[in-house]
Design a protein around this motif. Structure first.
Motif, PDB file in Angstrom:
ATOM      1  N   SER A  17      49.087  47.122  31.591  1.00 49.43           N
ATOM      2  CA  SER A  17      49.255  45.663  31.711  1.00 49.43           C
ATOM      3  C   SER A  17      48.285  44.947  30.776  1.00 49.43           C
ATOM      4  O   SER A  17      48.657  43.967  30.128  1.00 49.43           O
ATOM      5  N   ASP A  48      56.037  46.052  36.676  1.00 47.81           N
ATOM      6  CA  ASP A  48      55.036  46.730  37.485  1.00 47.81           C
ATOM      7  C   ASP A  48      55.255  46.344  38.961  1.00 47.81           C
ATOM      8  O   ASP A  48      55.165  45.169  39.306  1.00 47.81           O
ATOM      9  N   HIS A  95      50.826  43.003  39.189  1.00 46.26           N
ATOM     10  CA  HIS A  95      49.494  42.629  38.717  1.00 46.26           C
ATOM     11  C   HIS A  95      49.508  41.442  37.767  1.00 46.26           C
ATOM     12  O   HIS A  95      48.520  40.729  37.653  1.00 46.26           O
ATOM     13  N   ASP A 114      55.985  45.350  30.312  1.00 48.78           N
ATOM     14  CA  ASP A 114      54.922  46.105  30.967  1.00 48.78           C
ATOM     15  C   ASP A 114      55.579  46.984  32.028  1.00 48.78           C
ATOM     16  O   ASP A 114      56.122  46.479  33.011  1.00 48.78           O
TER      17      ASP A 114
END
Ligand SMILES: Nc1ncnc2c1ncn2[C@@H]1O[C@H](COP(=O)(O)OP(=O)(O)OP(=O)(O)O)[C@@H](O)[C@H]1O
Ligand SMILES: [Mg+2]
Length: 317
Positions: free
Chosen positions: A26, A48, A52, A142
């Motif tokens: 990330s 993700d 996050h 990501d």
């Protein structure tokens, strides 16, 4: 700078950050989006499951594209997307296979939500959507940790071959049905919703797997730390990318390199030496005393990028 290590990049390009959990995917994705946003319109999309990105960038809610200043950001709500997909699957089954009720097999509908692979499929759908977005010069994705990511990258290719087989089978069933109806001199409707759905799915997965293996459209960046397991996963990811998509990563990033341990004979030195042997571009990032926790700190991190392979080669001389 990360982009200095990427070579020539075409517009409308999608980057994936891959690697073991916690290595800095990330962080690198944010750093890359920051750099790319100086060259063109950039979207950072996070798949993700731990969300996050919401925390790092202060994205107010998942499921929608938000501007975070220099680039746009999107956090997938995997749980919600998977729930929606299961509901859709149940609806499709009910519509496409009404005979389930006749066969007293309605239970199939209620267990559809426990079908393995729904998480993967939710991400695959999002990926198709991402590739279809216009208006961005660069999109950085990501990805979740290695296991889930690899399944997501491999499945479209596999689905295409399964769906082609199912389409063949369905065509044979329809041809038999057609012949029977003809013999019975009944009116024949040659449209078939099941076949339509199979063809639609096959075309979606085919489009995605073609994009995933096109180096003019897609680049893979594999992030690791100088430890045995993250390095092992780099090799596993490379093997899969080569076997399934016939591509190499565009860049390998060794993150969290402790400056003081880069001495000949140490485990860190040995891992980085072997990693440097892999014939693609490399970039190293120092281990900071304090984890970067803001956009500003991530930007500062990119200024610590250096060529540790060159340094190791000099040390050896
Ligand atoms: N070079 C660095 N020095 C120190 N800390 C770092 C560095 N790079 C990243 N970190 C920190 O390491 C932690 C993990 O980073 P990050 O969340 O980017 O990893 P990840 O691979 O995306 O993890 P996950 O698999 O959980 O999504 C974060 O707290 C991050 O701020
Ligand atoms: Mg992450």
């Amino acid at each position: 700078m990360l982009t200095e290590n990427l070579g020539e990049i075409s517009r409308s390009h999608v980057f994936f950050t891959l690697g073991k959990g916690g290595v800095g995917k990330s962080t690198i994705a944010i750093a890359l989006a920051l750099e790319l946003s100086r060259k063109g319109r950039t979207l950072l999309a996070s798949f993700d499951p731990a969300k996050h990105l919401l925390k790092y960038l202060g994205v107010p809610e998942p499921g929608r594209i938000h501007s975070v200043g220099v680039f746009d950001a999107y956090q997938l709500d995997l749980e919600q997307a998977t729930r929606r997909l299961a509901e859709e699957l149940e609806g499709n089954l009910e519509y496409l296979a009404p005979s389930l009720k006749v066969l007293n097999a309605e239970k199939v509908l209620s267990v559809a939500r426990y079908t393995p692979g729904l998480e993967e499929d939710s991400i695959i759908r999002e990926l198709s959507r991402i590739y279809g977005l216009t208006g961005y010069d660069y999109i950085v994705v990501d990805m979740p940790p290695t296991g889930l990511s690899l399944r997501v990258l491999v499945l479209p290719e596999l689905y295409v071959s399964w769906l082609n087989k199912l389409i063949d089978l369905r065509l044979r069933i329809l041809s038999l049905k057609y012949t029977v109806e003809k013999i019975r001199e009944r009116s024949r409707d040659i449209r078939d919703p099941v076949l339509d759905k199979l063809v639609e799915l096959r075309d979606t997965y085919l489009g995605l797997s073609t994009s995933l293996k096109n180096p003019d459209k897609t680049s893979y960046i594999i992030v690791a730390n100088p430890e045995p397991l993250p390095f092992y996963e780099v090799k596993e990811i490379m093997k899969t990318l080569r076997e399934i998509h016939g591509v190499n990563p565009r860049l390998l990033v060794m993150n969290k390199v402790p400056g003081d341990k880069l001495t000949s004979g140490s485990e860190v030195f040995d891992i980085i030496s072997e990693w440097c042997e892999i014939p693609v571009h490399h970039a190293c990032i120092q281990l900071l005393n304090k984890p970067p926790s803001s956009l500003h700190e991530v930007e500062a991190l990119t200024r610590t990028i250096y060529d540790c392979c060159e340094r190791l080669a000099k040390d050896r001389c």
